[in-house]
Design a protein around this motif. Structure first.
Motif, short mmCIF file in Angstrom:
data_model
loop_
_atom_site.label_atom_id
_atom_site.label_comp_id
_atom_site.label_asym_id
_atom_site.label_seq_id
_atom_site.Cartn_x
_atom_site.Cartn_y
_atom_site.Cartn_z
N ASP A 33 7.92 -0.96 3.04
CA ASP A 33 8.77 -0.65 1.88
C ASP A 33 9.78 -1.76 1.65
OD1 ASP A 33 7.50 1.73 1.42
OD2 ASP A 33 9.06 2.98 2.32
N ILE A 36 8.07 -4.90 0.27
CA ILE A 36 7.69 -4.70 -1.14
C ILE A 36 8.94 -4.78 -2.03
CG2 ILE A 36 6.86 -2.95 -2.79
CD1 ILE A 36 4.77 -2.21 -0.60
N PHE A 37 10.05 -4.21 -1.55
CA PHE A 37 11.31 -4.29 -2.30
C PHE A 37 11.71 -5.75 -2.50
CE2 PHE A 37 15.99 -4.48 -2.34
CZ PHE A 37 16.22 -3.74 -3.48
N ARG A 40 9.83 -7.33 -5.40
CA ARG A 40 9.79 -6.53 -6.63
C ARG A 40 9.74 -7.38 -7.89
NH1 ARG A 40 14.62 -6.77 -4.50
NH2 ARG A 40 16.50 -7.03 -5.73
N HIS A 41 10.41 -8.52 -7.90
CA HIS A 41 10.40 -9.36 -9.11
C HIS A 41 9.03 -10.01 -9.31
CE1 HIS A 41 14.60 -8.66 -9.70
NE2 HIS A 41 14.89 -9.13 -8.50
N ILE A 43 6.20 -8.73 -8.21
CA ILE A 43 5.29 -7.65 -8.57
C ILE A 43 5.45 -7.29 -10.05
CG2 ILE A 43 4.78 -5.19 -8.19
CD1 ILE A 43 5.55 -5.71 -5.19
N ALA A 44 6.71 -7.23 -10.51
CA ALA A 44 6.97 -6.89 -11.92
C ALA A 44 6.40 -7.94 -12.87
CB ALA A 44 8.47 -6.74 -12.14
#
Ligand SMILES: [Zn+2]
Length: 74
Positions: A33, A36-37, A40-41, A43-44
């Protein structure tokens, strides 16, 4: 200078008591987690980067090649 008793684990972000005698082992789920956090940019922005790639010549060729392969398998 004030020094907090607690420090976040640099791998999973969990708050760790510096005075505790036990050693910390990252929980795999929390570790995933946290990683992944951190991404996040990326992934977005992935979907837009993929669309941009597929709109360029090399990407259009990849789409054409994939379609050819799918048609051959029918
Ligand atoms: Zn940890």
């Amino acid at each position: 200078m004030f020094r907090s008793r607690y420090m976040p684990c640099e791998n999973c972000g969990e708050s760790l008591d510096r005075t505790a005698a036990t050693t910390h082992e990252c929980d795999p789920e929390r570790l995933a987690d946290y990683q992944i956090f951190g991404m996040r940019h990326d992934i977005a922005g992935f979907e837009q980067k993929l669309r941009d790639y597929l709109d360029r010549a090399h990407g259009r060729f990849e789409v054409w090649l994939a379609a050819q392969r799918v048609r051959r398998k029918k």
